[in-house]
Enzyme design. Structure first.
Site, PDB file in Angstrom:
ATOM      1  N   GLU A  28      44.243  51.886  42.042  1.00 55.59           N
ATOM      2  CA  GLU A  28      42.809  51.906  41.698  1.00 55.59           C
ATOM      3  C   GLU A  28      42.500  53.046  40.737  1.00 55.59           C
ATOM      4  O   GLU A  28      41.458  53.695  40.827  1.00 55.59           O
ATOM      5  CB  GLU A  28      41.954  52.076  42.959  1.00 55.59           C
ATOM      6  CG  GLU A  28      42.359  51.187  44.090  1.00 55.59           C
ATOM      7  CD  GLU A  28      41.593  49.887  44.124  1.00 55.59           C
ATOM      8  OE1 GLU A  28      40.648  49.745  43.344  1.00 55.59           O
ATOM      9  OE2 GLU A  28      41.971  49.018  44.908  1.00 55.59           O
ATOM     10  N   GLY A  29      43.406  53.297  39.803  1.00 56.23           N
ATOM     11  CA  GLY A  29      43.259  54.382  38.842  1.00 56.23           C
ATOM     12  C   GLY A  29      43.981  55.611  39.356  1.00 56.23           C
ATOM     13  O   GLY A  29      43.666  56.117  40.437  1.00 56.23           O
TER      14      GLY A  29
HETATM   15  C1  FAD Z   1      51.014  50.180  46.952  1.00 56.92           C
HETATM   16  C2  FAD Z   1      50.298  49.741  45.721  1.00 56.92           C
HETATM   17  C3  FAD Z   1      49.375  48.708  45.785  1.00 56.92           C
HETATM   18  C4  FAD Z   1      48.728  48.255  44.630  1.00 56.92           C
HETATM   19  N1  FAD Z   1      47.856  47.199  44.715  1.00 56.92           N
HETATM   20  C5  FAD Z   1      47.340  46.651  43.563  1.00 56.92           C
HETATM   21  C6  FAD Z   1      46.544  45.450  43.614  1.00 56.92           C
HETATM   22  O1  FAD Z   1      46.213  44.939  44.691  1.00 56.92           O
HETATM   23  N2  FAD Z   1      46.141  44.897  42.442  1.00 56.92           N
HETATM   24  C7  FAD Z   1      46.460  45.425  41.234  1.00 56.92           C
HETATM   25  O2  FAD Z   1      46.088  44.863  40.216  1.00 56.92           O
HETATM   26  N3  FAD Z   1      47.220  46.573  41.156  1.00 56.92           N
HETATM   27  C8  FAD Z   1      47.664  47.184  42.286  1.00 56.92           C
HETATM   28  N4  FAD Z   1      48.442  48.320  42.233  1.00 56.92           N
HETATM   29  C9  FAD Z   1      48.810  48.843  40.929  1.00 56.92           C
HETATM   30  C10 FAD Z   1      48.115  50.159  40.568  1.00 56.92           C
HETATM   31  O3  FAD Z   1      46.761  49.950  40.294  1.00 56.92           O
HETATM   32  C11 FAD Z   1      48.883  50.781  39.395  1.00 56.92           C
HETATM   33  O4  FAD Z   1      50.128  51.200  39.905  1.00 56.92           O
HETATM   34  C12 FAD Z   1      48.135  51.944  38.761  1.00 56.92           C
HETATM   35  O5  FAD Z   1      47.026  51.482  38.036  1.00 56.92           O
HETATM   36  C13 FAD Z   1      49.035  52.766  37.833  1.00 56.92           C
HETATM   37  O6  FAD Z   1      49.723  51.942  36.950  1.00 56.92           O
HETATM   38  P1  FAD Z   1      51.312  52.132  36.745  1.00 56.92           P
HETATM   39  O7  FAD Z   1      51.932  52.144  38.097  1.00 56.92           O
HETATM   40  O8  FAD Z   1      51.751  51.093  35.794  1.00 56.92           O
HETATM   41  O9  FAD Z   1      51.464  53.580  36.152  1.00 56.92           O
HETATM   42  P2  FAD Z   1      51.278  53.971  34.593  1.00 56.92           P
HETATM   43  O10 FAD Z   1      50.001  53.384  34.094  1.00 56.92           O
HETATM   44  O11 FAD Z   1      52.524  53.651  33.871  1.00 56.92           O
HETATM   45  O12 FAD Z   1      51.117  55.555  34.701  1.00 56.92           O
HETATM   46  C14 FAD Z   1      52.235  56.440  34.754  1.00 56.92           C
HETATM   47  C15 FAD Z   1      51.744  57.877  34.671  1.00 56.92           C
HETATM   48  O13 FAD Z   1      51.069  58.072  33.436  1.00 56.92           O
HETATM   49  C16 FAD Z   1      49.797  58.672  33.665  1.00 56.92           C
HETATM   50  N5  FAD Z   1      48.868  58.224  32.625  1.00 56.92           N
HETATM   51  C17 FAD Z   1      48.369  56.984  32.436  1.00 56.92           C
HETATM   52  N6  FAD Z   1      47.544  56.961  31.372  1.00 56.92           N
HETATM   53  C18 FAD Z   1      47.503  58.226  30.879  1.00 56.92           C
HETATM   54  C19 FAD Z   1      46.837  58.846  29.790  1.00 56.92           C
HETATM   55  N7  FAD Z   1      46.006  58.156  28.999  1.00 56.92           N
HETATM   56  N8  FAD Z   1      47.055  60.165  29.575  1.00 56.92           N
HETATM   57  C20 FAD Z   1      47.872  60.866  30.382  1.00 56.92           C
HETATM   58  N9  FAD Z   1      48.531  60.352  31.440  1.00 56.92           N
HETATM   59  C21 FAD Z   1      48.351  59.032  31.675  1.00 56.92           C
HETATM   60  C22 FAD Z   1      49.405  58.190  35.043  1.00 56.92           C
HETATM   61  O14 FAD Z   1      48.422  59.048  35.624  1.00 56.92           O
HETATM   62  C23 FAD Z   1      50.740  58.250  35.765  1.00 56.92           C
HETATM   63  O15 FAD Z   1      50.979  59.557  36.207  1.00 56.92           O
HETATM   64  C24 FAD Z   1      49.022  48.855  43.391  1.00 56.92           C
HETATM   65  C25 FAD Z   1      49.933  49.932  43.331  1.00 56.92           C
HETATM   66  C26 FAD Z   1      50.543  50.374  44.477  1.00 56.92           C
HETATM   67  C27 FAD Z   1      51.509  51.524  44.400  1.00 56.92           C
END
Ligand code: FAD
Length: 387
Positions: free
Chosen positions: A367-368
């Site tokens: 959720e962000g």
């Molecule tokens: C247990 C679990 C349940 C989930 N359930 C759902 C669900 O029901 N539905 C759904 O749609 N998603 C779900 N998610 C997904 C979740 O919303 C994403 O994991 C999350 O948005 C982060 O995306 P990512 O994992 O691809 O990380 P990334 O976006 O790849 O981020 C990697 C790192 O980069 C950092 N970062 C990102 N953008 C920037 C920026 N502009 N500047 C600097 N740093 C940055 C982040 O803070 C993080 O530290 C779930 C995740 C988990 C772990």
């Protein structure tokens, strides 16, 4: 000593209406009697406790803020309290209810047709149908605009191709709200379990949210009728509005996880004797306990104030982001520190802080992420987007 309540030093409970207090007590009792006795085993075996779904429904916890379609019509502060008490049990319970209520049902209620709402919301309130919300893809959860899942017209139908990752309730859901690029714009489609070409695969060996179903969803030429499109879900903004509601629940849920962690250490520190004295009498331990109480109190008041704003329809995205960032960071730090104060005993399931800390590693990401919420607050302060 005064008779302050150690886990509610500023009597935030006293700020609640009678009906809000009743909601809190009811959910806390359910968690105590029905969820806590089974949650460690669920966490250990990576199993979501599906047997609790009918009880969650009976208690009116699905779609609790809905005023139609069988919803309990509660205010947002009550919804926050539901999340708080469920997460004091385990983040998996709160996650299931958040996704069902704020994301799946919230999206159908806000973006669906009267027919879609009438057909789906009553069985979802009753727990007869579970939903999931499929936005994230492997190549960038923080930047969902990069999604590759596509919906293409084929006669009167839509055909979906693509894959979603990390989807809560993914293997349990009867109905998935799936975000896809359609006609050059992002939109949402309702995809029922069992539709040919739609597959869900459980993510195994998680070290966090082990009692939650997290799945990969795969769509291969999945054909749905035109009536499966949610007409109000136009663009990413519609998805982000639903996420704001779910994040609001997390703000409260995090307080529950932190409170449960502190409660367990307060008991332990009284009975653990070291160097001829209970641990609770050591200055360094008291500083750490006081620090936890200070941060929990601030988080409780922040959640309560956000509830007031949300109930007036005035909670802004940046306010929700600040609170999600503050409260989840607070809970994660406290759960980790409580684990440390338990010493070696803290690494087993006999005590809850490490389970909460492990869960909160997901809560701080989904959720962000924390950084995303910091950037939302930064944008609010400066008017500059630094994403
Ligand atoms: C247990 C679990 C349940 C989930 N359930 C759902 C669900 O029901 N539905 C759904 O749609 N998603 C779900 N998610 C997904 C979740 O919303 C994403 O994991 C999350 O948005 C982060 O995306 P990512 O994992 O691809 O990380 P990334 O976006 O790849 O981020 C990697 C790192 O980069 C950092 N970062 C990102 N953008 C920037 C920026 N502009 N500047 C600097 N740093 C940055 C982040 O803070 C993080 O530290 C779930 C995740 C988990 C772990």
């Amino acid at each position: 000593m005064s008779d302050l309540e150690p886990l509610d030093l500023y009597d935030v409970r006293g700020l609640l209406s009678e009906s809000e207090q009743l909601v809190q007590e009811t959910v806390a009792r359910f968690v105590q009697r029905e969820a806590l006795p089974i949650i460690d085993a669920c966490f250990a075996t990576e199993r979501f406790p599906t047997e609790l779904v009918p009880r969650l429904a009976e208690l009116g916890l699905f779609g609790a803020t809905l005023t139609e379609h069988g919803g309990a019509g509660l205010n947002y502060t009550s919804y926050g309290l539901i999340c708080q008490e469920l997460e004091a049990g385990d983040s998996a319970l709160r996650s299931c209810v958040s996704v069902q209520s704020s994301l799946a049902m919230g999206c159908i209620a806000a973006c669906g047709t009267p027919e879609q709402r009438e057909q789906l919301l009553p069985p979802m309130v009753a727990g007869k149908k579970l939903g999931c919300f499929a936005l994230t893809e492997t190549h960038g959860g923080s930047d969902p605009a990069r999604m590759r899942t596509r919906a293409e017209r084929s006669g009167r139908d839509w055909v979906l191709n693509g894959a979603k990752m990390w989807i809560t309730n993914g293997t349990l859901a009867d109905i998935a709200v799936v975000w896809a690029v359609a006609d050059g714009n992002i939109g949402a489609f309702l995809v029922e379990r069992g539709t040919p070409g739609f597959e869900s695969r459980l993510v195994k060996d998680k070290l966090s949210l082990r009692a939650s179903s997290t799945a990969e969803l795969i769509f291969t030429d999945v054909r749905v009728p035109s009536s499966a499109r949610l007409p109000g879900a136009q663009g990413l903004k519609a998805a982000l509005r639903c996420l704001d509601d779910a994040r609001f629940g997390i703000v409260w849920g995090a307080v529950g996880a932190a409170r449960a962690s502190l409660a367990s250490v307060l008991v332990y520190a009284q009975s653990r004797e070291l160097f001829g004295q209970p641990l609770a009498g050591k200055q360094l331990i008291q500083v750490r306990l006081a620090e936890a109480a200070r941060r929990i109190t601030a988080a409780q008041l922040l959640a309560w104030r956000l509830g007031q704003l949300k109930d007036r329809g005035e909670a802004a995205t940046a306010q929700i982001s600040l609170a999600k960032w503050n409260n989840v960071r607070m809970a994660l730090d406290i759960a980790r520190d409580c684990r440390d104060m338990l010493g070696a005993a803290g690494i087993t399931l006999d005590h809850c802080p490490m389970r909460h800390a492990l869960n909160l590693e997901s809560v701080i990401t989904y959720e962000g992420t924390e950084s995303v919420h910091q950037l939302i607050v930064g944008r609010e302060l400066t008017g500059e987007s630094a994403f």
